[in-house]
Write an enzyme that holds these catalytic residues in place. Structure first.
Site, PDB file in Angstrom:
ATOM      1  N   GLY A  23       0.820  -1.204   0.000  1.00 22.80           N
ATOM      2  CA  GLY A  23       0.000   0.000   0.000  1.00 22.80           C
ATOM      3  C   GLY A  23       0.854   1.254   0.000  1.00 22.80           C
ATOM      4  N   GLU A  50       5.541  -3.444   0.851  1.00 22.04           N
ATOM      5  CA  GLU A  50       5.731  -2.912  -0.496  1.00 22.04           C
ATOM      6  C   GLU A  50       5.101  -1.536  -0.502  1.00 22.04           C
ATOM      7  OE1 GLU A  50       4.216  -3.442  -4.999  1.00 22.04           O
ATOM      8  OE2 GLU A  50       4.327  -5.296  -3.827  1.00 22.04           O
ATOM      9  N   CYS A  96       2.315  -0.904  -9.331  1.00 19.69           N
ATOM     10  CA  CYS A  96       3.497  -0.556  -8.544  1.00 19.69           C
ATOM     11  C   CYS A  96       4.762  -0.601  -9.394  1.00 19.69           C
ATOM     12  CB  CYS A  96       3.628  -1.478  -7.339  1.00 19.69           C
ATOM     13  SG  CYS A  96       3.377  -3.210  -7.710  1.00 19.69           S
TER      14      CYS A  96
END
Length: 527
Positions: free
Chosen positions: A235, A257, A294
């Protein structure tokens, strides 16, 4: 309007809390009817007690027990596939095809089955035997694992179905899933399938539990609780660092992450060779899923010349012509717009985009920014702040030396990519850039954009801080991802019949790889 239940200690039941929330359809900005509870601390405490009891009940269980659950769960997800995909589409606006049905759902099921194979095989635990000292060690279950899933992968990274969940179970741990508020209905459907699989495979009641939301304070208490073995979190950097601080104070492992801009270095020879192809690849990668990956390429570094300026112009035209994707939530839209403003204040200039385009849904124009190499070197940290969405920043170095200097200023990232001439004209510059970039990224790519993350044993979906909380671990790639949720257990001169099967002289399966007296082997311990 339906008020949904939480899954605690083997039962779906009404929450103890009196606060609820609703998901929102990003494609319409409409609040969805179903309500989901915010769990108060007494409820979270019950979850922890049940998870601890399950952990105790499972002590000494073989990997086969967990493999059976994972396989049954994968089957159950496939049986509910249409329902899960439909709900995920409603809550995220991701297209049913190809994103959800043809890509993310198969990946989710595949991860679970890979985790089952790893649990069954047992080699992930790295059984190590030194016969000379009679010292033996193995990775064993670490205890209850809390998983916080992200907003941008409702299936493959879901807190009760994704990679962290699969890895934690394969290592022999119960899981406390904390759902994401953007897709609670999707998470609930996974929870139903997980509960059915747990019952069918005789798992203890607290083995898989689901709560949807807590206060920030209770989230910090959860990850630092004495019954927690470890936490997996994907997140935002801000929220992740808050719970990391709480976990660190309690000495609890937490695998994060957080954020990544995934630099792409395009060397001069590559531009001369195939500029238009690179422009196509970059635009497709950056705008895929409205940039909500991401591994989205958020920064591009080039030597300033006519060819690189022509590339910028070509990419800007492609950004203008491409459809504008839907962002996941109002919060994502607001943070994206604020991120662009922040980059501008740090010195970046708008090339195209940076405007609202459709008030009926959450979205913002495909946005391209540029900055000079001198400006970037002078203001490197704020110019690396992530604008999570359909945007990227082009950095124009004045020469090759400055290009290397820019790469030296990068923070830690998940990925870094170098495009170079296939005929070799860029090789000398590549040899200067690659070693510097290599130290700053978890995955180094050549001549391909970073958005694809293959579920491969060799994959590293990790990297130096701030992309993750630790550079030595990956969230994708079994068996390596499983080892995050194991603790190293050493047995010194312990009597043979008291050892775990994997550390006894006889290979428990006849096929498990073990490290015996300095060599990997499937053989039994001799003599």
């Amino acid at each position: 309007m339906t008020q949904h239940q939480v899954l605690i200690n083997g039962q779906w039941r009404d929450s103890l809390g009196d606060k609820t929330f609703h998901a929102v359809n990003p494609a319409t900005r409409e609040t969805l009817d179903d309500g989901y509870p915010v769990s108060p601390w007494p409820e979270v405490a019950e979850v922890l007690e049940a998870a601890h009891a399950a952990s105790v009940a499972m002590r000494g269980w073989s990997g086969e027990r967990f493999a059976r659950f994972l396989d049954a769960y994968a089957d159950g997800i496939e049986a509910r596939a249409d329902e899960i995909v439909e709900m995920a589409n409603l809550e995220t606006a991701y297209p049913v095809e190809p994103r959800l049905k043809n890509a993310e759902l198969p990946r989710t099921v595949n991860q679970l089955r890979q985790a089952a194979a790893a649990a069954r095989d047992g080699a992930w635990a790295m059984a190590t035997i030194d016969t000379q000292t009679n010292i033996r060690s193995i990775l064993g279950p670490i205890g209850p694992v809390a998983v916080f899933g992200p907003n941008n992968f409702p299936l493959a990274f879901n807190s009760i179905a994704g990679g962290d969940f699969a890895a934690a179970v394969a290592a022999g741990n119960p899981v406390i899933a904390k759902g994401h508020s953007s897709h609670p209905g999707t998470t609930r459907l996974f929870g139903l399938a997980a509960h059915e699989a747990a019952q069918a495979t005789d798992m203890p009641p607290g083995f898989v539990q689901l709560i949807y939301r807590t206060s920030h304070e209770d989230g910090a208490r959860l990850v630092s609780h004495r019954y927690i073995g470890a936490t997996g979190y994907t997140g935002s950097r801000h929220a992740g660092l808050v719970i990391k601080e709480a976990a660190d104070r309690a000495g609890k492992p937490i695998y994060l992450e957080l954020s990544s801009i995934n630099p792409v270095c395009i060397l001069p020879g590559a531009l001369q060779e195939r500029a238009e192809a690179i422009a196509d690849e970059f635009a497709g990668s950056c705008l895929m899923g409205a940039g909500q990956f991401c591994t989205n390429p958020g920064i591009v570094v080039l030597v300033d010349n006519d060819a690189s300026r022509a590339l910028l112009k070509s990419v800007a035209e492609k950004f203008d012509a491409a459809p504008v994707g839907t962002l996941l939530s109002e919060g994502v839209e607001q943070h994206f717009r604020a991120g662009i403003v922040h980059l501008q204040r740090a010195g970046a200039r708008i090339v195209t985009g940076n405007q609202p385009v459709d008030s009926s849904r959450y979205c913002y124009a495909n946005t391209l920014l540029e900055v000079s190499g001198d400006e970037f070197v002078e203001n490197a940290l704020p110019l690396q702040d992530e604008a999570f969405g359909n945007a990227s920043l082009f950095v124009f170095a004045k020469d090759e030396d400055q290009l290397v200097q820019i790469v030296e200023s990068f923070e830690g990232n998940l990925t870094g990519c170098i495009y170079s001439d296939t005929a070799g004209s860029d090789d000398s510059l590549y040899d200067r850039v690659a070693p510097v970039l290599r130290e700053r990224v978890g995955r180094l790519l050549n001549d391909k954009m970073p958005t694809g993350v293959a579920v491969s044993p060799a994959m590293n979906h990790g990297g130096p801080f701030p992309s993750t909380g630790h550079p030595g671990f990956t969230a994708v790639g079994i068996p390596a991802s499983v080892r995050r949720f194991g603790m190293l257990q050493c047995y010194d001169n312990v009597r043979p019949h008291r050892l775990p099967p994997a550390l006894q002289d006889a290979n428990p399966t006849g096929e498990m790889w073990r490290y015996i007296d300095g060599a990997w082997t499937q053989a039994n311990v001799e003599g």
